[in-house]
Design a protein around this motif. Sequence first.
Motif, mmCIF file in Angstrom:
data_model
loop_
_atom_site.group_PDB
_atom_site.id
_atom_site.type_symbol
_atom_site.label_atom_id
_atom_site.label_comp_id
_atom_site.label_asym_id
_atom_site.label_seq_id
_atom_site.Cartn_x
_atom_site.Cartn_y
_atom_site.Cartn_z
ATOM 1 N N GLU A 1 4.072 10.610 4.107
ATOM 2 C CA GLU A 1 4.045 11.902 3.419
ATOM 3 C C GLU A 1 5.204 12.800 3.834
ATOM 4 O O GLU A 1 5.693 13.610 3.029
ATOM 5 N N SER A 2 5.669 12.673 5.066
ATOM 6 C CA SER A 2 6.782 13.512 5.517
ATOM 7 C C SER A 2 8.041 13.251 4.704
ATOM 8 O O SER A 2 8.898 14.137 4.570
ATOM 9 N N PHE A 3 8.151 12.055 4.139
ATOM 10 C CA PHE A 3 9.322 11.693 3.337
ATOM 11 C C PHE A 3 9.232 12.205 1.901
ATOM 12 O O PHE A 3 10.210 12.138 1.168
ATOM 13 N N ASP A 4 8.047 12.680 1.490
ATOM 14 C CA ASP A 4 7.884 13.180 0.119
ATOM 15 C C ASP A 4 8.526 14.548 -0.078
ATOM 16 O O ASP A 4 8.746 14.974 -1.209
ATOM 17 N N HIS A 5 8.821 15.251 1.009
ATOM 18 C CA HIS A 5 9.403 16.589 0.939
ATOM 19 C C HIS A 5 10.919 16.471 1.093
ATOM 20 O O HIS A 5 11.432 16.317 2.200
ATOM 21 N N THR B 1 17.265 4.883 -6.201
ATOM 22 C CA THR B 1 15.849 4.597 -5.987
ATOM 23 C C THR B 1 15.710 3.422 -5.023
ATOM 24 O O THR B 1 16.179 2.315 -5.322
ATOM 25 N N ALA B 2 15.092 3.663 -3.892
ATOM 26 C CA ALA B 2 14.882 2.606 -2.904
ATOM 27 C C ALA B 2 13.614 2.890 -2.126
ATOM 28 O O ALA B 2 13.087 4.008 -2.155
ATOM 29 N N ALA B 3 13.128 1.872 -1.434
ATOM 30 C CA ALA B 3 11.869 1.992 -0.699
ATOM 31 C C ALA B 3 12.060 1.587 0.749
ATOM 32 O O ALA B 3 12.834 0.672 1.067
ATOM 33 N N LEU B 4 11.349 2.274 1.612
ATOM 34 C CA LEU B 4 11.251 1.938 3.037
ATOM 35 C C LEU B 4 9.784 1.665 3.322
ATOM 36 O O LEU B 4 8.950 2.565 3.193
ATOM 37 N N VAL B 5 9.471 0.430 3.681
ATOM 38 C CA VAL B 5 8.104 0.039 3.990
ATOM 39 C C VAL B 5 7.992 -0.166 5.497
ATOM 40 O O VAL B 5 8.852 -0.810 6.114
ATOM 41 N N ALA B 6 6.942 0.385 6.080
ATOM 42 C CA ALA B 6 6.701 0.221 7.514
ATOM 43 C C ALA B 6 5.223 -0.055 7.730
ATOM 44 O O ALA B 6 4.365 0.598 7.127
ATOM 45 N N ARG C 1 0.834 -1.191 0.000
ATOM 46 C CA ARG C 1 0.000 0.000 0.000
ATOM 47 C C ARG C 1 0.875 1.250 0.000
ATOM 48 O O ARG C 1 1.904 1.296 0.687
ATOM 49 N N ALA C 2 0.471 2.247 -0.756
ATOM 50 C CA ALA C 2 1.270 3.462 -0.877
ATOM 51 C C ALA C 2 1.461 4.147 0.466
ATOM 52 O O ALA C 2 2.507 4.765 0.711
ATOM 53 N N HIS C 3 0.474 4.060 1.362
ATOM 54 C CA HIS C 3 0.628 4.748 2.645
ATOM 55 C C HIS C 3 1.498 3.974 3.633
ATOM 56 O O HIS C 3 1.686 4.401 4.769
ATOM 57 N N ASP C 4 2.041 2.836 3.185
ATOM 58 C CA ASP C 4 3.015 2.096 3.995
ATOM 59 C C ASP C 4 4.437 2.266 3.461
ATOM 60 O O ASP C 4 5.371 1.669 4.004
ATOM 61 N N LEU C 5 4.615 3.061 2.418
ATOM 62 C CA LEU C 5 5.908 3.138 1.731
ATOM 63 C C LEU C 5 6.399 4.566 1.607
ATOM 64 O O LEU C 5 5.650 5.467 1.240
ATOM 65 N N ALA C 6 7.690 4.752 1.915
ATOM 66 C CA ALA C 6 8.382 6.021 1.683
ATOM 67 C C ALA C 6 9.539 5.761 0.734
ATOM 68 O O ALA C 6 10.098 4.655 0.702
ATOM 69 N N LEU C 7 9.903 6.772 -0.034
ATOM 70 C CA LEU C 7 11.022 6.651 -0.953
ATOM 71 C C LEU C 7 12.289 7.211 -0.302
ATOM 72 O O LEU C 7 12.269 8.258 0.347
ATOM 73 N N VAL C 8 13.383 6.476 -0.479
ATOM 74 C CA VAL C 8 14.705 6.886 -0.001
ATOM 75 C C VAL C 8 15.696 6.616 -1.127
ATOM 76 O O VAL C 8 15.344 6.022 -2.150
#
Length: 404
Positions: A261-265, A233-238, A85-92
């Motif tokens: 969302e905090s990681f999108d900025h 391009t990497a992902a952090l899922v929590a 789910r997108a709301h479980d994933l941040a991009l790093v």
Amino acid sequence: MLSTSLTAPQPMMTPEGLPSMSDWTLTPSKVHLNHGSYGSVPRAGQDMQHRLKARMDDNPCTWFMGQFALVATARTEIADFLGVRAHDLALVHNASAGVSTVYNSLVFAPGAEIVTTNHAYGAVLEGARRIARRSGGSVRIAEVPLDADAEAACALVMAEVTSRTALIVLDQITSATARSFPVEAIARAASALGVPLLVDGAHAPGVLKAPVPDFDGYWVGNLHKAACAPRGTAALVARGAFKDVLHPLIDSWGFPHSFPESFDHVGTQDVTSWLAARTAFDTIERRYGWDAFRSYSKELADYGSTLIGEAFTAATGEDASADVGMPVGPLRLIRLPRGLATTHEDSHAVRAYISDRLDIETAITTFGGQGFLRISAHLYNSPSDYEIFAEKAVPELAKLARNS
């Protein structure tokens, strides 16, 4: 060509009948057997990133003012590729950044312990030691034999868990030893004790059909390896209550928001690699199919590792096979002749020797004082790549070992 009774896999072809190498920009004079370290981006993905960079440079003000929305869209696309789910994933920017985010977001009590294994990626292990020292704690390392099966590996990891354990850090697919770990079983055992689990899935995207295990905790994965996204391009899922404590390593304008969302900025960072990732994924799916990649690369890795292993055995009289207990997809280990790459520093020297003198790109690793060749196949590889290594590199490395 080397005499062998093995049946070589048929090289992958595009639907149009063109050789698969035409989709890549790798140096044709080199034999590339190490996709697992830094990957290779399909031409279409590179072209998309170049166009995005041009847009960014044409009008930086417009670009960066609108970057938040662009990142949110890319996050949804990458979540879809990973099956989460997108709301479980941040991009790093890489798996190490994701690991560091978790380390620096958690609050460790005085004397807290972190449990990991002797297969842990070096940078991840050093990060764990640094965080443990900050709280006056320590890192406990489960000594898991190379050939341990799932049941043994799980038991050995959980045997290191104590009342002081604040975090378990586990490789999903190991870098130096090219094996998998029983993530789901360890996740269940950790959950029963209330201990959070951080899974280093750096090699999992693309290699595994469902790379993110279903558990409440943390998972990080690189998209630039088997999945072929642009590097960075990497992902952090929590998932679960654990994600509420996560915050970006760099404070920017996401502070009113929570994860993810905090990681999108990300301010003025170049995130065009994230935005071009979907083009890379779609190129592989459209021209080959991800299931076809997984089938072909596994078959090719089996062929290559057997062929090269038999060549080393014939050249040295030593058994070059390596039982990794839980082999995975396109990654394989071959035991190097005795005396080669016995330390981390020596492994780099051997890799450079093969690259500079023989025009073959490889990964050379060491584990327990034994050197290994790690191969990681992808769509642009063909059986002839491994035949060239067996004919050209094996005699050279056997001679190097005899003279060392």
